[in-house]
Design an enzyme around this catalytic site. Structure first.
Site, mmCIF file in Angstrom:
data_model
loop_
_atom_site.group_PDB
_atom_site.id
_atom_site.type_symbol
_atom_site.label_atom_id
_atom_site.label_comp_id
_atom_site.label_asym_id
_atom_site.label_seq_id
_atom_site.Cartn_x
_atom_site.Cartn_y
_atom_site.Cartn_z
ATOM 1 N N ASP A 12 45.518 75.492 50.053
ATOM 2 C CA ASP A 12 45.479 74.379 49.114
ATOM 3 C C ASP A 12 46.640 73.434 49.479
ATOM 4 O O ASP A 12 47.577 73.823 50.190
ATOM 5 C CB ASP A 12 45.660 74.926 47.693
ATOM 6 N N ASP A 14 48.016 70.288 47.113
ATOM 7 C CA ASP A 14 48.851 69.911 45.954
ATOM 8 C C ASP A 14 49.460 71.141 45.294
ATOM 9 O O ASP A 14 48.736 72.052 44.867
ATOM 10 C CB ASP A 14 48.007 69.167 44.910
ATOM 11 N N GLY A 55 40.976 66.642 40.417
ATOM 12 C CA GLY A 55 40.404 65.402 40.941
ATOM 13 C C GLY A 55 40.938 64.232 40.139
ATOM 14 O O GLY A 55 40.793 64.187 38.906
ATOM 15 N N GLY A 56 41.593 63.297 40.836
ATOM 16 C CA GLY A 56 42.272 62.212 40.143
ATOM 17 C C GLY A 56 41.357 61.345 39.286
ATOM 18 O O GLY A 56 41.696 60.987 38.158
ATOM 19 N N ARG A 86 41.349 54.232 42.794
ATOM 20 C CA ARG A 86 41.497 53.564 44.116
ATOM 21 C C ARG A 86 42.907 53.013 44.258
ATOM 22 O O ARG A 86 43.559 53.164 45.281
ATOM 23 C CB ARG A 86 40.466 52.440 44.267
ATOM 24 N N LYS A 88 45.605 53.914 42.498
ATOM 25 C CA LYS A 88 46.537 55.062 42.529
ATOM 26 C C LYS A 88 46.597 55.667 43.933
ATOM 27 O O LYS A 88 47.668 56.047 44.419
ATOM 28 C CB LYS A 88 46.085 56.101 41.491
ATOM 29 N N THR A 125 41.215 71.500 49.545
ATOM 30 C CA THR A 125 41.881 70.794 48.452
ATOM 31 C C THR A 125 40.891 69.963 47.653
ATOM 32 O O THR A 125 39.820 69.592 48.145
ATOM 33 C CB THR A 125 42.984 69.857 48.999
ATOM 34 N N THR A 126 41.319 69.634 46.451
ATOM 35 C CA THR A 126 40.551 68.737 45.603
ATOM 36 C C THR A 126 41.073 67.309 45.711
ATOM 37 O O THR A 126 40.471 66.374 45.190
ATOM 38 C CB THR A 126 40.670 69.277 44.153
ATOM 39 N N ASP A 183 48.028 77.525 44.238
ATOM 40 C CA ASP A 183 49.167 77.445 43.304
ATOM 41 C C ASP A 183 48.733 77.404 41.838
ATOM 42 O O ASP A 183 49.597 77.504 40.959
ATOM 43 C CB ASP A 183 49.996 76.187 43.572
HETATM 44 C C1 XBP Z 1 44.666 68.825 43.118
HETATM 45 C C2 XBP Z 1 44.041 67.796 42.310
HETATM 46 C C3 XBP Z 1 44.139 66.386 42.746
HETATM 47 C C4 XBP Z 1 45.508 65.776 42.644
HETATM 48 C C5 XBP Z 1 45.441 64.290 42.709
HETATM 49 O O1 XBP Z 1 44.143 70.116 42.783
HETATM 50 O O2 XBP Z 1 43.396 68.085 41.327
HETATM 51 O O3 XBP Z 1 43.272 65.670 41.924
HETATM 52 O O4 XBP Z 1 46.126 66.147 41.422
HETATM 53 O O5 XBP Z 1 44.828 63.874 43.900
HETATM 54 P P1 XBP Z 1 44.163 71.285 43.840
HETATM 55 P P2 XBP Z 1 43.669 62.777 43.901
HETATM 56 O O6 XBP Z 1 45.589 71.439 44.296
HETATM 57 O O7 XBP Z 1 43.705 72.495 43.057
HETATM 58 O O8 XBP Z 1 43.233 70.971 44.959
HETATM 59 O O9 XBP Z 1 44.112 61.675 42.997
HETATM 60 O O10 XBP Z 1 43.547 62.346 45.330
HETATM 61 O O11 XBP Z 1 42.430 63.452 43.398
HETATM 62 MG MG MG Z 2 46.967 72.998 43.988
#
Ligand code: XBP
Ligand code: MG
Length: 274
Positions: A12, A14, A55-56, A86, A88, A125-126, A183
């Site tokens: 992952d 983030d 997901g943002g 977009r 952000k 990752t998301t 995480d």
């Molecule tokens: C990460 C997310 C993402 C970020 C923001 O989750 O949920 O949405 O917070 O990034 P994970 P974006 O670590 O479980 O994958 O704004 O690009 O979505």
């Molecule tokens: Mg994460």
């Protein structure tokens, strides 16, 4: 003739490879609100709650849908969320370029050790590909990860297992032992939902909850004095340092459904009260 099994490690991003949420994404979201002339601002406590929505763009939509003080009508929530996201993303890419998003302590060491051991590494990752690819490449090198599954590639973000199932489709998993490094609770649900044994390198802010579905849970990679092992029913990590050898052992041991000796373990520390 027996085929030699390889190890594939799904990372992952983030909260796991990078310290990106509270002092990265949150600030970028707030900047996007300000640039759009909106009064919405996310403090750390609010953002910690919102991390349950991955997901943002989805996080923004959930915020506008629940916040009674928001001036945004339901009809325009989806459109506004997309436009804000977009913006952000543009802001966050600039932050990545300027070095404002650091790797997590120990991530660089573990990635290097695993690469040297011959393990295949991939990203699940998301987050959006527009920043994930350049940031991961900048911090960890061009050829370090065999492929990256991002939020752009899936219909359903974590805790759906979709990203992990897609990642499994990309490898020869008949010949590979797999393991995920996550995480957060949505991340853990996603990887375990795809039947992948998981090391939870929890972030106190992203992972309140029950960690006992992890094969092993720590509060860091073991490189910081404060890092502790929280859940280790099989005694895989007695030194508290998450090494390539520990990760490879988790992969070889397989998912909980394949293990007989580790069911019923309880977390060593309850992080919600630690
Ligand atoms: C990460 C997310 C993402 C970020 C923001 O989750 O949920 O949405 O917070 O990034 P994970 P974006 O670590 O479980 O994958 O704004 O690009 O979505
Ligand atoms: Mg994460």
């Amino acid at each position: 003739m027996t085929t030699r099994r390889t190890t594939t490690v799904f990372f992952d991003v983030d909260g796991t490879l990078v310290e990106s949420e509270q002092h990265g994404h949150r600030l970028a979201f707030n900047d996007a609100f300000a640039r759009a002339g909106l009064d919405d601002r996310w403090d750390e406590a609010t953002y910690a709650d919102l991390l349950a929505v991955t997901g943002g763009a989805r996080r923004l939509a959930a915020w506008f849908a629940q916040d009674p003080s928001s001036a945004v009508s339901t009809a325009s929530v989806a459109d506004l969320s997309r436009r804000l996201h977009r913006e952000k993303t543009r802001i966050f890419i600039e932050m990545c370029h300027s070095g404002a998003v650091p790797e997590r302590a120990g991530a660089q060491r573990l990635v290097a050790e695993l690469a040297a051991s011959g393990a295949q590494l991939a990203i699940t990752t998301t987050g959006s590909r527009a920043w994930v690819e350049p940031l991961v490449t900048k911090l960890f090198g061009v050829d370090t990860f065999a492929f990256m599954i991002t939020g752009d590639d899936v219909l359903n973000t974590k805790p759906s297992p979709e990203a992990y199932l897609m990642a499994l489709d990309r490898i020869d998993h008949e010949c590979a032992d797999v393991v995920a490094i996550e995480d957060s609770m949505p991340g853990l649900k996603a990887s375990v939902g795809a039947n992948i044994p998981t090391v939870l390198v929890a972030n106190a802010e992203t992972a309140p909850g029950d960690w006992s579905n992890a094969a092993l849970a720590l509060t860091g990679f073991g490189d910081l004095p404060a890092d502790t092992v929280v859940f280790d029913p099989s005694g895989l990590c007695p030194d508290g340092l998450l090494t390539a050898s520990v990760v490879t052992t988790v992969a070889r041991t397989g998912p909980a459904s394949d293990r007989s000796s580790t069911t019923g373990g309880t977390p060593i520390i309850d992080m919600e009260h630690a």
